[in-house]
Write a protein that holds these residues in place. Sequence first.
Motif, short mmCIF file in Angstrom:
data_model
loop_
_atom_site.label_atom_id
_atom_site.label_comp_id
_atom_site.label_asym_id
_atom_site.label_seq_id
_atom_site.Cartn_x
_atom_site.Cartn_y
_atom_site.Cartn_z
N ILE A 35 0.85 -1.21 0.00
CA ILE A 35 0.00 0.00 0.00
C ILE A 35 0.88 1.25 0.00
N PHE A 36 1.93 1.24 0.83
CA PHE A 36 2.85 2.37 0.87
C PHE A 36 3.51 2.59 -0.49
N SER A 37 3.93 1.51 -1.13
CA SER A 37 4.58 1.62 -2.44
C SER A 37 3.62 2.15 -3.50
N VAL A 38 2.39 1.64 -3.50
CA VAL A 38 1.40 2.11 -4.47
C VAL A 38 1.08 3.58 -4.23
N PHE A 39 0.91 3.95 -2.97
CA PHE A 39 0.65 5.34 -2.62
C PHE A 39 1.80 6.24 -3.09
N LEU A 40 3.01 5.84 -2.80
CA LEU A 40 4.18 6.60 -3.21
C LEU A 40 4.27 6.68 -4.73
N TYR A 41 3.97 5.58 -5.39
CA TYR A 41 4.02 5.52 -6.84
C TYR A 41 3.02 6.48 -7.47
#
Length: 186
Positions: A35-41
Motif C-alpha cells: 500500500i505504501f509503495s502504491v501510494f508513493l508511486y
Amino acid sequence: MEYQIGFLEALNVMYITGNFFATALLIFFEIIPFIFSVFLYRIVASRIAKIFSIFLFFLFICLFLFIGLIPVCNSGWQIDGNTYHINAYLSSDDVQISGMEIGFVDFESEWEPVWRESGAGVPGLGTGRYRLKNDKKALVFNHYYQRKLLLISANDKYYLIGHPGIKQLYDELIRLGAHKKKFCKQ
C-alpha cells in the motif's frame, strides 16, 4: 548421512505449514509495504521516485522473508565417521556415536520439551536448547513436530531429534555402534 533445513524447506516450515498466525503476519507485513509503495508511486511524478517505490516494496518483502528464515536455515544433523554433529539455531554439538545411548520417546512423555531457552521455534520446526518436562535440558531438533522422537544421551547431555524418516537415523546409529536404551518408564 545428513538431514539439513535449506532455504526452501525453511520457507515451507515458516509460511506454508497451515499456521494461520504466521500466514496472517506475512500478509500483514506485505500488504503495508505494498500500500505504501502504491501510494508513493501514485503521488510522485518523477520516474526515479516511482522506481524507488517499487524497489522499497521488494526490499520489504526480502527483509521480512529473510529475517524470518535466517534462524532455521542450516539446522539439522549429519554423521561424519564416528561423529554425530547436530546444529540448532544458536547451539551445536558433536557427539561420538560409540559413546551414545539412543531410544525412542513419545513427544508427550516426561521427555517433552516445555521451555525453549535459546533457539528458534516456528510453525513446523522447533530447534535449540530446551528444558524438558522432567527438568533436564536437551538440544532439540524437531521438524514438523513429530510425535515420536529419538532421544540421544551422551556425556550427561541429551538430544531430542524428530523428523520424517527418523527410523533410518536410528538404524544407522545402531549400525555405527550406538547402544539401545529405554528412556521412558513403563
